[in-house]
Design an enzyme around this catalytic site. Sequence first.
Site, mmCIF file in Angstrom:
data_model
loop_
_atom_site.group_PDB
_atom_site.id
_atom_site.type_symbol
_atom_site.label_atom_id
_atom_site.label_comp_id
_atom_site.label_asym_id
_atom_site.label_seq_id
_atom_site.Cartn_x
_atom_site.Cartn_y
_atom_site.Cartn_z
ATOM 1 N N SER A 40 0.873 -1.177 0.000
ATOM 2 C CA SER A 40 0.000 0.000 0.000
ATOM 3 C C SER A 40 0.905 1.219 0.000
ATOM 4 O O SER A 40 1.030 1.953 0.960
ATOM 5 C CB SER A 40 -0.914 -0.013 1.222
ATOM 6 O OG SER A 40 -0.202 0.265 2.392
ATOM 7 N N HIS A 151 -3.347 -6.035 2.487
ATOM 8 C CA HIS A 151 -2.466 -7.067 3.034
ATOM 9 C C HIS A 151 -3.141 -8.421 3.215
ATOM 10 O O HIS A 151 -2.535 -9.364 3.711
ATOM 11 C CB HIS A 151 -1.879 -6.626 4.381
ATOM 12 C CG HIS A 151 -0.964 -5.455 4.273
ATOM 13 N ND1 HIS A 151 -0.542 -4.713 5.352
ATOM 14 C CD2 HIS A 151 -0.386 -4.876 3.194
ATOM 15 C CE1 HIS A 151 0.248 -3.736 4.946
ATOM 16 N NE2 HIS A 151 0.351 -3.810 3.640
ATOM 17 N N GLN A 159 -6.566 -1.463 7.033
ATOM 18 C CA GLN A 159 -5.418 -2.318 6.746
ATOM 19 C C GLN A 159 -4.809 -3.048 7.942
ATOM 20 O O GLN A 159 -4.439 -4.212 7.841
ATOM 21 C CB GLN A 159 -4.347 -1.460 6.075
ATOM 22 C CG GLN A 159 -3.100 -2.190 5.640
ATOM 23 C CD GLN A 159 -2.174 -1.266 4.871
ATOM 24 O OE1 GLN A 159 -2.392 -1.007 3.690
ATOM 25 N NE2 GLN A 159 -1.166 -0.731 5.533
ATOM 26 N N GLU A 160 -4.655 -2.342 9.072
ATOM 27 C CA GLU A 160 -3.881 -2.936 10.169
ATOM 28 C C GLU A 160 -4.547 -2.688 11.511
ATOM 29 O O GLU A 160 -4.863 -1.550 11.838
ATOM 30 C CB GLU A 160 -2.472 -2.324 10.205
ATOM 31 C CG GLU A 160 -1.724 -2.506 8.912
ATOM 32 C CD GLU A 160 -0.387 -1.763 8.877
ATOM 33 O OE1 GLU A 160 0.074 -1.284 9.932
ATOM 34 O OE2 GLU A 160 0.184 -1.665 7.781
ATOM 35 N N GLU A 201 1.604 -9.455 7.056
ATOM 36 C CA GLU A 201 2.414 -8.976 8.175
ATOM 37 C C GLU A 201 2.326 -9.880 9.397
ATOM 38 O O GLU A 201 2.621 -9.468 10.525
ATOM 39 C CB GLU A 201 2.037 -7.518 8.513
ATOM 40 C CG GLU A 201 2.329 -6.595 7.327
ATOM 41 C CD GLU A 201 2.278 -5.116 7.663
ATOM 42 O OE1 GLU A 201 1.748 -4.754 8.729
ATOM 43 O OE2 GLU A 201 2.787 -4.328 6.854
ATOM 44 N N ASP A 238 -4.190 1.253 11.482
ATOM 45 C CA ASP A 238 -3.824 1.975 10.271
ATOM 46 C C ASP A 238 -4.969 1.790 9.291
ATOM 47 O O ASP A 238 -5.150 0.695 8.756
ATOM 48 C CB ASP A 238 -2.513 1.426 9.691
ATOM 49 C CG ASP A 238 -2.095 2.140 8.398
ATOM 50 O OD1 ASP A 238 -2.795 3.091 7.984
ATOM 51 O OD2 ASP A 238 -1.053 1.753 7.812
ATOM 52 N N GLU A 282 -3.535 5.671 12.203
ATOM 53 C CA GLU A 282 -2.703 6.063 11.070
ATOM 54 C C GLU A 282 -3.563 6.249 9.817
ATOM 55 O O GLU A 282 -4.514 5.490 9.600
ATOM 56 C CB GLU A 282 -1.649 4.963 10.846
ATOM 57 C CG GLU A 282 -0.668 5.247 9.722
ATOM 58 C CD GLU A 282 0.345 4.106 9.593
ATOM 59 O OE1 GLU A 282 0.702 3.493 10.618
ATOM 60 O OE2 GLU A 282 0.760 3.817 8.458
ATOM 61 N N ASP A 309 1.268 8.652 7.098
ATOM 62 C CA ASP A 309 2.154 7.752 6.343
ATOM 63 C C ASP A 309 2.109 8.120 4.850
ATOM 64 O O ASP A 309 2.957 8.859 4.355
ATOM 65 C CB ASP A 309 1.720 6.299 6.592
ATOM 66 C CG ASP A 309 2.442 5.287 5.714
ATOM 67 O OD1 ASP A 309 3.471 5.635 5.123
ATOM 68 O OD2 ASP A 309 1.967 4.128 5.615
ATOM 69 N N LYS A 334 9.649 5.295 7.077
ATOM 70 C CA LYS A 334 10.050 4.085 6.360
ATOM 71 C C LYS A 334 11.264 4.420 5.504
ATOM 72 O O LYS A 334 11.173 5.278 4.625
ATOM 73 C CB LYS A 334 8.927 3.611 5.447
ATOM 74 C CG LYS A 334 7.679 3.076 6.162
ATOM 75 C CD LYS A 334 6.532 2.978 5.159
ATOM 76 C CE LYS A 334 5.329 2.241 5.705
ATOM 77 N NZ LYS A 334 4.127 2.499 4.859
ATOM 78 N N HIS A 362 8.448 -1.210 9.409
ATOM 79 C CA HIS A 362 8.826 -2.211 8.400
ATOM 80 C C HIS A 362 7.984 -1.963 7.149
ATOM 81 O O HIS A 362 7.206 -1.023 7.105
ATOM 82 C CB HIS A 362 8.539 -3.614 8.954
ATOM 83 C CG HIS A 362 7.075 -3.875 9.176
ATOM 84 N ND1 HIS A 362 6.519 -5.123 9.226
ATOM 85 C CD2 HIS A 362 6.027 -3.006 9.350
ATOM 86 C CE1 HIS A 362 5.216 -5.031 9.417
ATOM 87 N NE2 HIS A 362 4.892 -3.765 9.505
ATOM 88 N N ARG A 363 8.087 -2.825 6.124
ATOM 89 C CA ARG A 363 7.163 -2.828 4.992
ATOM 90 C C ARG A 363 6.432 -4.168 4.968
ATOM 91 O O ARG A 363 6.887 -5.141 5.572
ATOM 92 C CB ARG A 363 7.899 -2.643 3.647
ATOM 93 C CG ARG A 363 8.627 -1.333 3.467
ATOM 94 C CD ARG A 363 7.827 -0.075 3.757
ATOM 95 N NE ARG A 363 6.614 0.114 3.005
ATOM 96 C CZ ARG A 363 6.416 1.041 2.071
ATOM 97 N NH1 ARG A 363 7.384 1.871 1.769
ATOM 98 N NH2 ARG A 363 5.240 1.181 1.462
ATOM 99 N N SER A 364 5.335 -4.219 4.232
ATOM 100 C CA SER A 364 4.589 -5.483 4.185
ATOM 101 C C SER A 364 5.390 -6.569 3.465
ATOM 102 O O SER A 364 5.248 -7.758 3.757
ATOM 103 C CB SER A 364 3.220 -5.285 3.560
ATOM 104 O OG SER A 364 3.322 -4.596 2.329
ATOM 105 N N LYS A 385 6.594 -0.182 14.374
ATOM 106 C CA LYS A 385 5.653 -1.241 14.006
ATOM 107 C C LYS A 385 6.364 -2.197 13.071
ATOM 108 O O LYS A 385 7.001 -1.782 12.102
ATOM 109 C CB LYS A 385 4.350 -0.692 13.425
ATOM 110 C CG LYS A 385 4.428 0.028 12.108
ATOM 111 C CD LYS A 385 3.008 0.213 11.531
ATOM 112 C CE LYS A 385 3.051 0.806 10.144
ATOM 113 N NZ LYS A 385 1.726 0.868 9.499
HETATM 114 P P1 PGA Z 1 3.006 -1.229 3.156
HETATM 115 O O1 PGA Z 1 2.093 -1.106 4.451
HETATM 116 O O2 PGA Z 1 4.366 -1.653 3.571
HETATM 117 O O3 PGA Z 1 2.280 -2.257 2.322
HETATM 118 O O4 PGA Z 1 3.000 0.133 2.511
HETATM 119 C C1 PGA Z 1 2.517 -0.460 5.601
HETATM 120 C C2 PGA Z 1 1.712 0.775 5.933
HETATM 121 O O5 PGA Z 1 0.834 1.220 5.161
HETATM 122 O O6 PGA Z 1 1.945 1.372 6.977
HETATM 123 ZN ZN ZN Z 2 0.364 2.981 6.651
#
Ligand code: PGA
Ligand code: ZN
Length: 425
Positions: A40, A151, A159-160, A201, A238, A282, A309, A334, A362-364, A385
């Site tokens: 994402s 994800h 998403q999270e 993740e 998030d 987020e 983000d 990131k 981190h990244r996904s 995270k």
């Molecule tokens: P991504 O997700 O690594 O797929 O971008 C992480 C986030 O959106 O925080």
């Molecule tokens: Zn994000």
Amino acid sequence: YIDKVKALEVFDSRGNPTVEATVILSDGVSGKAEVPSGASTGELEAVELRDGGSRLDGKGVLKAVKNVNTEINDALHGLDPFNQGHIDQVMIDLDGTPNKARLGANAILGVSMAVCRAAANETHQPLYRYLGGTDLELPQTFHNVINGGEHADNNIDMQEFMITPVERTSFRDGFEKIVNTYHTLKKILEDEGYSTGLGDEGGFAPNLNSSEEALQMLHDAIVKAGYTPGKEIAIAFDAAASYFYNKDKKVYELEGNTYTADELGEYYGKLLKEFPEIISIEDPYSEDDWENFAKFTKNYGDRVQIVADDPVCTNPKLIRKAIEMGLANSILIKLNQIGTVTETLEAIRLARKNGYTTMMSHRSGETGDTFVADFTVATNAAELKSGAPARSERVEKYNQLLRIENQLGEDGTRLAHFPNDVDFD
Ligand code: PGA
Ligand code: ZN
């Protein structure tokens, strides 16, 4: 001095190609790093150079690897590995584009991190010590235990869904509480007949009907594990709202409902009332909707941490703009969104100097590289995270923090507390 820089195409946790870079110094000491990759992604992220064509679905990184082996190697030969700022600037200038599109941010970041490692190895110090010196603290960690959005292949559009330890006597103590809650969540999902398969993740990806249901699951898991929500374990999410924003109609399409920006704000407000243990949100609004993002911060910034983000992509220029308009009160960091260690440090400094908290991420798509764990400690970024306590590419980051805690020793160890102290250097 730097003798040689080289790269190899390796694979990430989703089975996609990525760059591994190695830097060899004149005395034979070396450093290596692997680059992560997002799903994402923000529109303004530095460019991940992919080969295109038919090989590996167009996702190969042989062009980026070649750029390391040829141009970057030539440009860095003979340079001082301790001058990270200079090395990163040489690569930025060599690339010549505003978003690292020519050489690839994956090529440049791999080398930038590998230089750091080689320099740390040269001084016989662990990476966190080389980068951070003394007076370091272990971060508060946010663990994505229910995966939705981009994800996972389920019905949840946010998403999270994360849990984070609040009251804890040590990093290890907090992490144990997270692990207990994670296993309890798995039992609850099993009992209710949901899938316990994992998303990208390491969190579960059950086919729940809504984000609200996911939050309720977390709440129940915390209680059933024997903890008080908000006291020992809190919740964060998030929304990654860029992915459910309808740009043309300027509305948010979430799990079968359509919300105007104001209605979405009211919905978040309702969630915050229903779950007082939510301490961080987020990307509540899209990267294309700064105005409503900022409005939400104005209304709820005193109640909850609001992390930006996708709108800012770890880019100091965008962070400056965000600070000017009061977009959020926290910045997600990131390394591969901006593409060098030096610029990432600048992003952190800029955020903290302006009273914003920072959450490292981190990244996904991840690798076994634990650079981000050391980097979090070194910068006292206070929050990290890195996914659920499952799947090695996630857990290794936490294992590295356990090792660092062990090395620092009980007495010398400080713990970041929420909301984190925003003093910076
Ligand atoms: P991504 O997700 O690594 O797929 O971008 C992480 C986030 O959106 O925080
Ligand atoms: Zn994000």
